[in-house]
Design an enzyme around this catalytic site. Structure first.
Site, PDB file in Angstrom:
ATOM      1  N   GLY A   1       0.945  -1.222   0.053  1.00  0.00           N
ATOM      2  CA  GLY A   1      -0.198  -0.041  -0.021  1.00  0.00           C
ATOM      3  C   GLY A   1       0.931   0.984   0.114  1.00  0.00           C
ATOM      4  O   GLY A   1       1.846   1.251  -0.764  1.00  0.00           O
ATOM      5  N   GLY A   2       0.363   2.180   0.712  1.00  0.00           N
ATOM      6  CA  GLY A   2       0.875   3.425   0.869  1.00  0.00           C
ATOM      7  C   GLY A   2       2.446   3.617   1.482  1.00  0.00           C
ATOM      8  O   GLY A   2       3.264   4.207   0.882  1.00  0.00           O
TER       9      GLY A   2
ATOM     10  N   GLY B   1      22.261  11.726 -31.507  1.00  0.00           N
ATOM     11  CA  GLY B   1      21.864  12.455 -30.293  1.00  0.00           C
ATOM     12  C   GLY B   1      22.290  11.836 -29.145  1.00  0.00           C
ATOM     13  O   GLY B   1      22.494  12.400 -28.080  1.00  0.00           O
ATOM     14  N   ALA B   2      22.649  10.218 -29.052  1.00  0.00           N
ATOM     15  CA  ALA B   2      23.165   9.821 -27.952  1.00  0.00           C
ATOM     16  C   ALA B   2      24.523  10.087 -27.585  1.00  0.00           C
ATOM     17  O   ALA B   2      24.907  10.100 -26.421  1.00  0.00           O
ATOM     18  CB  ALA B   2      23.076   8.154 -28.173  1.00  0.00           C
TER      19      ALA B   2
END
Length: 530
Positions: free
Chosen positions: A185-186, A420-421
């Site tokens: 859960g949280g 771009g890499a």
């Protein structure tokens, strides 16, 4: 007139004082012992240590100082008024790891299943505040069943206080979460907010909704380990940075990690004496890395050859294996290493690799850890799945992290650095302090074959022997635009070096940059790509 004198209260005599001291020792013994021997046996039967046994493994002998050992909850109803154990299910305090202060809290699963109530949460809040104020790392030993249902919304508010402090401490002190039991859960959001997450196979799990809820909502049947076990989070989700087979090994590795970390964002990582010569030649590197860019190799062997005594700690070793993030030492000084891994997906950057490296770069910058980037990247991974998955914004995370980093940054191009890499992998154009390359480097917009097919498409198509022409133009493109000294001639590489000199060159560059000071523009914070 009668003068009335107030009675003088009787002071306890020596016997009373001794009795109260004896009573104190008895209460403390109860707190240390825990609820019962049966509860301890049940914990051991699951293959798990008790909270205090874990703390003893983590901290230097006799260094632990407990805080609020005698704290008890004040809740009533649902049977809680008859069950008020000391510590309220969490042990908090501070000690030392290799002589340096470390704060710790450990859930005691033997008490209320380690579930968090108001008093339990308040203890954690206090120790987190102390760690931030003292400027020392915080380690949480997690083994709890979530919020204490009997205390209702007070327990949920307690988690909110933890999350708020995790965020406040982020980038200020190192935060390490060690998962040694369930975390559902949280409660799972606190580890997600920390710097490093450790897990133990078979005994620790993390998930937002458990198998029963998953089955009820989706019809899928799965075990707790299949849903949120250590291997799942180490290999698939990327939530877990380190996974081990047993608690003893796991906690020993936490100690090792702490030895590489600074106390806080105002200090540097601790240096150690180094017997490995700073200028040691690395002749093996020319054998380990093939000159042919199409042949794979293991970048880990390159790292081992360069760093002190071949020792390094890889972060997220089993997730996004096409990029390596590791902590190591060069001449006794801690460095963060980011490296493409040609053995996995040829070392391309994809969504997961970009996220993994971006957060590591960001962490190194937060805690004054210099960055060494080893580049052998053919580009970003093409494909519909990558584009639809948001490779643009995920790749931008790594770009943003490097551009934002002010620590010393040295990059080394071993072979390929395409498109771009190349820019994203800490090129000089985005702020690398020094950029080196081996004579085998190929820096270009794309590979020679692809570039030639674009530039000379018509010439190839009209030729009587297209393949012969293609080979010719590929050779021309390589000789004109991809020779090892093209980038150096244009000042985009500071030097082309002999691979055998790599260790000495990196050590010298980092030593020069040790006093580097760089400021970012004044702002509340940036807005990184999400």
């Amino acid at each position: 007139m009668v003068t009335r004198t107030a009675p003088v209260p009787s002071r306890p005599g020596p016997a009373d004082a001794r009795g109260r001291v004896a009573e104190l020792h008895e209460i403390r013994a109860q707190a240390v012992a825990g609820p019962s021997e049966k509860a301890t046996e049940a914990q051991h039967a699951k293959g798990k240590l008790t909270a205090r046994e874990r703390i003893e493994l983590l901290l230097d002998p006799e260094s632990f100082r407990e805080v609020e050992q005698l704290r008890r909850h004040r809740a009533t109803g649902f049977g809680l008024e008859t069950k008020k154990p000391y510590t309220d299910g969490v042990i908090t305090g501070w000690g030392a790891v290799e002589g340096r202060t470390v704060f710790v809290y450990a859930h005691d699963f033997r008490i209320f299943g380690g579930a968090l109530g108001e008093a339990h949460a308040t203890k954690i809040h206090k120790i987190m505040d102390m760690a931030i104020a003292a400027g020392a790392p915080l380690v949480s030993l997690n083994d709890g069943a979530g919020a204490r249902i009997q205390e209702g919304v007070s327990a949920l508010a307690g988690y909110g206080g933890i999350f708020q402090r995790n965020t406040k401490a982020s980038g200020v002190i190192p935060q390490i979460s060690v998962m040694l039991g369930p975390c559902a859960g949280g409660a799972a959001y606190s580890p997600a907010l920390t710097d490093f997450v450790f897990m133990v196979r078979d005994t620790s799990q993390m998930f937002i909704t458990g198998p029963d809820v998953v089955k009820a909502v989706t019809g899928e049947e799965i075990t707790q380990n299949g849903l949120g076990g250590a291997d799942v989070h180490a290999e698939t989700s990327g939530v877990c940075h380190f996974a081990y087979d047993d608690e003893e090994t796991c906690i020993a590795e936490v100690r090792y990690l702490l030895s590489l970390l600074p106390q806080n964002n105002r200090t540097a990582p601790p240096p150690v004496p180094c017997a490995d010569p700073a200028d040691r030649r690395c002749e093996a590197l020319t054998r380990l890395v093939p000159a042919d860019g199409h042949q794979p190799y293991d970048m880990c062997t390159v790292i081992e050859e360069i760093v002190d005594d071949g020792e390094y700690l890889e972060v997220h070793e089993r997730w996004a294996r096409n990029i390596i993030c590791a902590l190591a030492r060069l001449d006794g000084q801690v460095v963060g290493i980011v490296a493409n891994q040609p053995q996995a997906l040829a070392g391309v950057l994809d969504i997961e690799a970009s996220e993994k490296a971006a957060r590591f770069v960001q962490w190194c910058d937060s805690f004054n850890v210099p960055l060494v980037t080893l580049v052998d990247v053919p580009g970003f991974l093409p494909g519909v799945g990558q584009e639809h998955g948001g490779i643009i914004r995920h790749g931008a995370k790594l770009l943003y992290a490097y551009c934002n980093a002010t620590v010393p940054r040295v990059s080394l191009i071993l072979r390929k650095a395409y498109g771009g890499a190349y820019i994203v992998m800490d090129s000089q154009s985005i702020g690398a302090d020094l950029t080196y390359a081996w004579p085998t480097n190929e820096i270009a917009v794309m590979g020679a074959e692809g570039a030639a097919n674009v530039i000379f498409r018509r010439r190839i198509a009209e030729a009587d022997d297209p393949e012969a022409v293609r080979q010719k133009v590929v050779k021309e493109y390589k000789s004109e635009l991809m020779h090892p000294y093209y980038a150096a001639e244009r000042g985009l590489v500071d030097d082309v070096i002999d691979p055998a000199e790599t260790r000495g060159v990196l050590v010298g560059a980092l030593a020069m940059l040790r006093a580097k000071h760089a400021d970012l523009p004044s702002r509340k914070h940036g807005n990184p790509p999400q």
